[in-house]
Scaffold this motif. Structure first.
Motif, PDB file in Angstrom:
ATOM      1  N   ARG A 109       0.845  -1.195   0.000  1.00 54.30           N
ATOM      2  CA  ARG A 109       0.000   0.000   0.000  1.00 54.30           C
ATOM      3  C   ARG A 109       0.881   1.246   0.000  1.00 54.30           C
ATOM      4  O   ARG A 109       2.020   1.215   0.455  1.00 54.30           O
ATOM      5  CB  ARG A 109      -0.935   0.002   1.210  1.00 54.30           C
ATOM      6  N   MET A 110       0.325   2.333  -0.495  1.00 56.15           N
ATOM      7  CA  MET A 110       1.055   3.599  -0.514  1.00 56.15           C
ATOM      8  C   MET A 110       0.093   4.738  -0.220  1.00 56.15           C
ATOM      9  O   MET A 110      -1.119   4.622  -0.399  1.00 56.15           O
ATOM     10  CB  MET A 110       1.714   3.830  -1.866  1.00 56.15           C
ATOM     11  N   VAL A 111       0.656   5.842   0.234  1.00 60.52           N
ATOM     12  CA  VAL A 111      -0.124   7.055   0.465  1.00 60.52           C
ATOM     13  C   VAL A 111       0.088   7.988  -0.717  1.00 60.52           C
ATOM     14  O   VAL A 111       1.232   8.282  -1.089  1.00 60.52           O
ATOM     15  CB  VAL A 111       0.292   7.741   1.778  1.00 60.52           C
ATOM     16  N   ASN A 112      -1.004   8.437  -1.296  1.00 61.83           N
ATOM     17  CA  ASN A 112      -0.941   9.396  -2.411  1.00 61.83           C
ATOM     18  C   ASN A 112      -0.772  10.786  -1.803  1.00 61.83           C
ATOM     19  O   ASN A 112      -1.745  11.474  -1.495  1.00 61.83           O
ATOM     20  CB  ASN A 112      -2.213   9.309  -3.254  1.00 61.83           C
ATOM     21  N   SER A 113       0.469  11.190  -1.644  1.00 60.01           N
ATOM     22  CA  SER A 113       0.764  12.430  -0.919  1.00 60.01           C
ATOM     23  C   SER A 113       0.413  13.671  -1.720  1.00 60.01           C
ATOM     24  O   SER A 113       0.244  14.757  -1.143  1.00 60.01           O
ATOM     25  CB  SER A 113       2.253  12.464  -0.538  1.00 60.01           C
ATOM     26  N   ASN A 114       0.295  13.548  -3.037  1.00 58.24           N
ATOM     27  CA  ASN A 114      -0.047  14.703  -3.860  1.00 58.24           C
ATOM     28  C   ASN A 114      -1.536  15.013  -3.851  1.00 58.24           C
ATOM     29  O   ASN A 114      -1.926  16.178  -3.924  1.00 58.24           O
ATOM     30  CB  ASN A 114       0.410  14.468  -5.310  1.00 58.24           C
ATOM     31  N   TRP A 115      -2.369  13.979  -3.785  1.00 56.62           N
ATOM     32  CA  TRP A 115      -3.794  14.182  -4.000  1.00 56.62           C
ATOM     33  C   TRP A 115      -4.619  13.569  -2.879  1.00 56.62           C
ATOM     34  O   TRP A 115      -5.052  12.427  -2.964  1.00 56.62           O
ATOM     35  CB  TRP A 115      -4.207  13.616  -5.358  1.00 56.62           C
ATOM     36  N   GLY A 116      -4.801  14.335  -1.817  1.00 54.39           N
ATOM     37  CA  GLY A 116      -5.746  13.970  -0.778  1.00 54.39           C
ATOM     38  C   GLY A 116      -5.202  13.114   0.339  1.00 54.39           C
ATOM     39  O   GLY A 116      -5.908  12.837   1.309  1.00 54.39           O
ATOM     40  N   GLY A 117      -3.952  12.652   0.222  1.00 54.43           N
ATOM     41  CA  GLY A 117      -3.367  11.839   1.285  1.00 54.43           C
ATOM     42  C   GLY A 117      -4.057  10.505   1.484  1.00 54.43           C
ATOM     43  O   GLY A 117      -3.977   9.912   2.559  1.00 54.43           O
ATOM     44  N   VAL A 118      -4.726  10.008   0.448  1.00 51.55           N
ATOM     45  CA  VAL A 118      -5.446   8.744   0.580  1.00 51.55           C
ATOM     46  C   VAL A 118      -4.484   7.572   0.409  1.00 51.55           C
ATOM     47  O   VAL A 118      -3.423   7.691  -0.202  1.00 51.55           O
ATOM     48  CB  VAL A 118      -6.577   8.649  -0.465  1.00 51.55           C
ATOM     49  N   THR A 119      -4.879   6.438   0.954  1.00 51.05           N
ATOM     50  CA  THR A 119      -4.091   5.214   0.816  1.00 51.05           C
ATOM     51  C   THR A 119      -4.559   4.455  -0.408  1.00 51.05           C
ATOM     52  O   THR A 119      -5.760   4.250  -0.613  1.00 51.05           O
ATOM     53  CB  THR A 119      -4.231   4.329   2.063  1.00 51.05           C
ATOM     54  N   GLU A 120      -3.611   4.048  -1.241  1.00 49.48           N
ATOM     55  CA  GLU A 120      -3.914   3.237  -2.418  1.00 49.48           C
ATOM     56  C   GLU A 120      -3.343   1.839  -2.225  1.00 49.48           C
ATOM     57  O   GLU A 120      -2.257   1.679  -1.673  1.00 49.48           O
ATOM     58  CB  GLU A 120      -3.317   3.878  -3.679  1.00 49.48           C
ATOM     59  N   ASP A 121      -4.095   0.852  -2.699  1.00 52.04           N
ATOM     60  CA  ASP A 121      -3.642  -0.540  -2.523  1.00 52.04           C
ATOM     61  C   ASP A 121      -2.874  -1.068  -3.722  1.00 52.04           C
ATOM     62  O   ASP A 121      -2.500  -2.246  -3.749  1.00 52.04           O
ATOM     63  CB  ASP A 121      -4.833  -1.452  -2.212  1.00 52.04           C
ATOM     64  N   ASN A 122      -2.644  -0.215  -4.727  1.00 52.30           N
ATOM     65  CA  ASN A 122      -1.901  -0.603  -5.929  1.00 52.30           C
ATOM     66  C   ASN A 122      -2.558  -1.721  -6.718  1.00 52.30           C
ATOM     67  O   ASN A 122      -1.914  -2.393  -7.526  1.00 52.30           O
ATOM     68  CB  ASN A 122      -0.453  -0.990  -5.586  1.00 52.30           C
ATOM     69  N   SER A 123      -3.865  -1.927  -6.511  1.00 55.33           N
ATOM     70  CA  SER A 123      -4.556  -2.973  -7.282  1.00 55.33           C
ATOM     71  C   SER A 123      -4.670  -2.602  -8.751  1.00 55.33           C
ATOM     72  O   SER A 123      -4.846  -3.479  -9.607  1.00 55.33           O
ATOM     73  CB  SER A 123      -5.946  -3.245  -6.688  1.00 55.33           C
ATOM     74  N   PHE A 124      -4.603  -1.307  -9.072  1.00 50.13           N
ATOM     75  CA  PHE A 124      -4.541  -0.870 -10.466  1.00 50.13           C
ATOM     76  C   PHE A 124      -3.104  -0.484 -10.759  1.00 50.13           C
ATOM     77  O   PHE A 124      -2.606   0.536 -10.297  1.00 50.13           O
ATOM     78  CB  PHE A 124      -5.475   0.322 -10.718  1.00 50.13           C
ATOM     79  N   GLY A 125      -2.432  -1.336 -11.535  1.00 47.87           N
ATOM     80  CA  GLY A 125      -1.027  -1.112 -11.857  1.00 47.87           C
ATOM     81  C   GLY A 125      -0.786  -1.228 -13.352  1.00 47.87           C
ATOM     82  O   GLY A 125      -1.683  -1.019 -14.171  1.00 47.87           O
ATOM     83  N   THR A 126       0.433  -1.603 -13.708  1.00 50.30           N
ATOM     84  CA  THR A 126       0.842  -1.613 -15.104  1.00 50.30           C
ATOM     85  C   THR A 126      -0.013  -2.532 -15.964  1.00 50.30           C
ATOM     86  O   THR A 126      -0.479  -2.141 -17.042  1.00 50.30           O
ATOM     87  CB  THR A 126       2.320  -2.031 -15.211  1.00 50.30           C
ATOM     88  N   HIS A 127      -0.226  -3.771 -15.536  1.00 49.16           N
ATOM     89  CA  HIS A 127      -0.993  -4.714 -16.347  1.00 49.16           C
ATOM     90  C   HIS A 127      -2.445  -4.272 -16.481  1.00 49.16           C
ATOM     91  O   HIS A 127      -3.047  -4.416 -17.555  1.00 49.16           O
ATOM     92  CB  HIS A 127      -0.918  -6.120 -15.755  1.00 49.16           C
ATOM     93  N   GLU A 128      -3.000  -3.732 -15.398  1.00 49.33           N
ATOM     94  CA  GLU A 128      -4.389  -3.276 -15.440  1.00 49.33           C
ATOM     95  C   GLU A 128      -4.539  -2.074 -16.386  1.00 49.33           C
ATOM     96  O   GLU A 128      -5.510  -1.983 -17.143  1.00 49.33           O
ATOM     97  CB  GLU A 128      -4.866  -2.922 -14.027  1.00 49.33           C
ATOM     98  N   PHE A 129      -3.557  -1.168 -16.341  1.00 49.85           N
ATOM     99  CA  PHE A 129      -3.612  -0.024 -17.249  1.00 49.85           C
ATOM    100  C   PHE A 129      -3.540  -0.470 -18.702  1.00 49.85           C
ATOM    101  O   PHE A 129      -4.283   0.030 -19.564  1.00 49.85           O
ATOM    102  CB  PHE A 129      -2.473   0.954 -16.947  1.00 49.85           C
ATOM    103  N   LEU A 130      -2.650  -1.406 -18.989  1.00 49.61           N
ATOM    104  CA  LEU A 130      -2.502  -1.835 -20.375  1.00 49.61           C
ATOM    105  C   LEU A 130      -3.673  -2.709 -20.831  1.00 49.61           C
ATOM    106  O   LEU A 130      -4.008  -2.729 -22.024  1.00 49.61           O
ATOM    107  CB  LEU A 130      -1.164  -2.541 -20.558  1.00 49.61           C
ATOM    108  N   GLU A 131      -4.332  -3.384 -19.900  1.00 50.46           N
ATOM    109  CA  GLU A 131      -5.590  -4.059 -20.232  1.00 50.46           C
ATOM    110  C   GLU A 131      -6.655  -3.018 -20.595  1.00 50.46           C
ATOM    111  O   GLU A 131      -7.404  -3.182 -21.564  1.00 50.46           O
ATOM    112  CB  GLU A 131      -6.066  -4.911 -19.058  1.00 50.46           C
ATOM    113  N   LEU A 132      -6.706  -1.936 -19.827  1.00 54.74           N
ATOM    114  CA  LEU A 132      -7.639  -0.843 -20.124  1.00 54.74           C
ATOM    115  C   LEU A 132      -7.360  -0.251 -21.502  1.00 54.74           C
ATOM    116  O   LEU A 132      -8.282  -0.033 -22.301  1.00 54.74           O
ATOM    117  CB  LEU A 132      -7.538   0.241 -19.048  1.00 54.74           C
ATOM    118  N   ALA A 133      -6.082   0.015 -21.799  1.00 57.43           N
ATOM    119  CA  ALA A 133      -5.724   0.582 -23.103  1.00 57.43           C
ATOM    120  C   ALA A 133      -6.144  -0.344 -24.242  1.00 57.43           C
ATOM    121  O   ALA A 133      -6.629   0.118 -25.290  1.00 57.43           O
ATOM    122  CB  ALA A 133      -4.224   0.850 -23.160  1.00 57.43           C
ATOM    123  N   LYS A 134      -5.987  -1.640 -24.046  1.00 61.53           N
ATOM    124  CA  LYS A 134      -6.387  -2.594 -25.083  1.00 61.53           C
ATOM    125  C   LYS A 134      -7.898  -2.569 -25.279  1.00 61.53           C
ATOM    126  O   LYS A 134      -8.390  -2.579 -26.418  1.00 61.53           O
ATOM    127  CB  LYS A 134      -5.916  -3.998 -24.707  1.00 61.53           C
TER     128      LYS A 134
END
Length: 512
Positions: A109-134
């Protein structure tokens, strides 16, 4: 070469004895093509753009593939978005790609320090983005991490995606479910490195770009199009420094960011839905600064690249207002009015008219953030007025640019003036001519009497976007208040084209 000459006479309705007029001349002596990539989009890890936007809860009652929301995919495929930029934005320079691959449950998990300080679980990553692009049938444009990353990290990301070797990182991709290379061509070397991407000087960044770009390797079938992190608005010294210090053959493009701020201030920017005519006028003045800014950056690039091999990439643009009341201010959620549609049409006309240098652009942002194409609320979604402009303007993608010279009547508010009409034109592969016109005047129809010389045409049809009020929006309760309609205000009168462009409207005509 044979010329098409289109002369448009513009006139506002007669008030007492006052009458305004103008003209447009269009010729076909240009060899330029309006790149489809001018119509690109931007999806950052920001607010509800990715999570609760493209990537939804598995229990949300909408059609999904994996957790990608398919009604959004269908809407974006309809307007043929040519590219999608990800993962940022400022987020890109704190994003470490290895955190977003492998089994989802094992990703840190990571904290999105730029936008709202929310915690992200990284479930949307490189493979998910490229699946979306396809699914979108669009080209991915990945922004690499220069601010907090390393040369090796970016180099390995490119190898992970584009190589078919037997290296450890490639075997890792294959183990993660994608045996063949993705062959991602568009790569941003950092983002806003003058600011959130590291607060670098132009000279320092130019050296960093060369270092990172040197290790961003081409692999078979995947020649990279490297894009340098460019200027903030009218910082012409940044562009001068990059063009002077980085060889043209090291970069495909140089980026530039410019946002239309209604008040002109980064403090209180102004409301997305409640504004006076004077505030509207000021917003449009700020919007039309894009033409001056693009022209001046282009002139600098021409000095170092007279053959125009390096593209100007406006990979963040759009209107930025105060967030909607009651929403997380770090999520940058704003409504989208008819005013925003006029901004979109005007800006795309500017890019079309500079297509010899502007090779790519991305609206900020696609879903639920800033000047979004689509807004969602649980299972509901609405298409914004800006979406409809991209739908209307898709006819210009990869079409031949037609030179346009405009002498417009003025739109005047409180003694200040700006051109009431802006326009762009193109000819597609079938020979059809498309003319897009924006009337910024809130009150007056602009009547056009057109003499077309050396152009054979028999029919004209068109589409229009307008509404009763400049503040009108689509809502979840009234999702189709603003939508495209057939335009019947154009006709052939002898050998002339006669058009009446209503106030506060965008019109695209097709001549057959």
């Amino acid at each position: 070469m044979k010329k098409y000459v289109l002369l448009l006479l513009l006139a506002a309705p007669v008030v007492a004895c006052a009458q305004s007029s103008g003209s447009i001349t269009i010729t076909n002596d240009s060899k330029a093509i309006i790149s489809k990539h001018i119509y690109g989009q931007f999806a950052e890890h920001l607010g509800r753009g990715i999570y609760d936007g493209f990537w939804v809860d598995k229990n949300l009652p909408v059609k999904k593939q994996n957790r990608i929301r398919l009604d959004l995919v269908a809407a974006l495929k309809k307007i043929k978005i040519p590219n999608l930029r990800w993962p940022g934005g400022c987020f890109a320079d704190e994003y470490h790609w290895r955190d977003g691959i492998g089994p989802s449950a094992q990703r840190p998990r990571m904290v999105n320090s730029n936008w709202g300080g929310v915690t992200e679980d990284n479930s949307f990553g490189t493979h998910e983005f490229l699946e979306l692009a396809k699914l979108l049938d669009t080209e991915p444009y990945i922004a690499g991490n220069v601010g907090s990353g390393t040369v090796d990290e970016m180099s390995k990301w490119i190898e992970y995606l584009n190589s078919n070797s037997t290296s450890t990182v490639v075997q890792q991709r294959k183990a993660n479910g994608h045996p063949e290379p993705y062959k991602v061509a568009f790569w941003g070397v950092g983002n806003e490195n003058w600011g959130c991407g590291g607060n670098m000087t132009a000279e320092y960044y130019a050296n960093e770009f060369k270092r990172y770009a040197s290790f961003a390797k081409d692999y078979p079938g995947a020649k990279l199009k490297k894009i340098a992190s460019g200027a903030n608005s009218d910082d012409y010294n940044w562009t001068e420094t990059i063009m002077k210090n980085v060889p043209n053959n090291m970069m495909w493009g140089v980026s530039m960011h410019y946002y239309t701020i209604p008040t002109g201030s980064w403090g209180k920017k102004g409301s997305a839905t409640s504004f006076s005519e004077a505030e509207y006028f000021n917003t449009m003045v700020n919007c039309m600064r894009m033409d001056e800014i693009v022209s001046k950056h282009s002139a600098i690039m021409d000095k170092y690249d007279p053959q125009k091999k390096v593209g100007l990439v406006v990979d963040e643009w759009g209107i930025w207002t105060d967030p909607e009341p009651g929403t997380n201010p770090g999520f940058l959620y704003q409504q989208n009015s008819l005013r925003d549609a006029l901004i979109a049409g005007t800006t795309l006309n500017i890019f079309n008219n500079h297509c010899d240098r502007v090779k790519m652009a991305e609206l900020a942002q696609t879903i639920n953030v800033l000047q979004a194409l689509i807004l969602t609320q649980k299972e509901k979604m609405i298409l914004t007025p800006t979406y409809h402009i991209f739908d209307m303007y898709q006819v210009h993608q990869d079409a031949k640019y037609l030179n346009i010279k405009l002498n417009s009547p003025d739109y005047e508010v409180d003694g200040k003036k700006l051109p009431a009409v802006n326009a762009s034109a193109s000819q597609d592969a079938t020979g059809k001519i498309h003319i897009s016109l924006v009337n910024l005047d809130l009150h007056n129809t602009v009547t056009i009497s057109t003499a077309l010389k050396n152009i054979n045409w028999s029919t004209v049809k068109g589409t229009i976007l307008t509404s009763a009020n400049i503040t009108d929006v689509n809502t979840f309760e009234q999702p189709k208040k603003l939508q495209l309609q057939n335009f019947t205000g154009a006709k052939k009168d002898g050998d002339k084209l006669v058009v009446a462009i209503p106030s506060k409207s965008v019109v695209t005509l097709e001549l057959n």
